[in-house]
Design a protein around this motif. Sequence first.
Motif, PDB file in Angstrom:
ATOM      1  N   GLU A  89       0.831  -1.203   0.000  1.00 21.56           N
ATOM      2  CA  GLU A  89       0.000   0.000   0.000  1.00 21.56           C
ATOM      3  C   GLU A  89       0.871   1.260   0.000  1.00 21.56           C
ATOM      4  O   GLU A  89       0.575   2.235  -0.710  1.00 21.56           O
ATOM      5  CB  GLU A  89      -0.936   0.008   1.191  1.00 21.56           C
ATOM      6  N   ASN A  93       0.817   3.988  -2.962  1.00 19.08           N
ATOM      7  CA  ASN A  93       0.572   5.408  -2.689  1.00 19.08           C
ATOM      8  C   ASN A  93       1.681   6.276  -3.262  1.00 19.08           C
ATOM      9  O   ASN A  93       1.425   7.370  -3.794  1.00 19.08           O
ATOM     10  CB  ASN A  93       0.438   5.638  -1.177  1.00 19.08           C
ATOM     11  N   LEU A 123      -7.544  -0.702  -1.615  1.00 17.99           N
ATOM     12  CA  LEU A 123      -7.616   0.507  -2.432  1.00 17.99           C
ATOM     13  C   LEU A 123      -9.052   0.796  -2.839  1.00 17.99           C
ATOM     14  O   LEU A 123      -9.501   1.946  -2.806  1.00 17.99           O
ATOM     15  CB  LEU A 123      -6.714   0.363  -3.661  1.00 17.99           C
TER      16      LEU A 123
END
Length: 211
Positions: A89, A93, A123
């Motif tokens: 993640e 990002n 997400l």
Amino acid sequence: MSTREVSLLLAGPSGQLEALYLDLPEARGLALICHPNPVQGGTMLNKVVSTLQRTARDAGFATLRFNYRGVGASAGAHDMATGEVDDAEAAANWLLAQHPELPLSVFGFSFGGYVAASLAARLEAKDVELEKLFMVAPAVTRLGADDAFPQQCTLTVIQPENDEVISPAAVFAWSESLERAHELLKVAECGHFFHGKLTELKDLILPRLSN
């Protein structure tokens, strides 16, 4: 135009994450690639991961692959669960921050298939639009029945029929039970690491990235 990846150290939840990034000036999309089981020697330099990166590159995608916590120069220790998803993640990002105007696709090989699917579900829950998810010889037994699974992106599952690491029968049964639309591609006479079949893997993925 250079197609050489550059080495980066990204901020991750357990410290720095070692990564390789390819920025294409005219990129049509973003590709994040998740590597196999770190306990069994999986890294972002795995040959299947490298094939996925080159395939995405050739389709015109900016790419990012990275080492999970405790792998290579990445800080921290193996979690083998949500920790690696946290790392993914953070990498996603970062990649999205570089190109906020471009759609993201996520790839995962073996254990990375579990990571990629779990990341995609996260997400989507945060209203981050995901274009495509590719799960290659995925460790589907790590996905619990109650775990969130992405519903909006295009999903392609690629499974070698002679896989000696991930049970093909388990992947086929999981695919059969999956209620959302997806494509299952079976690769005949192929083992887990796609020995002698990497070109076939690329040929399966490239047109699905180009459409």
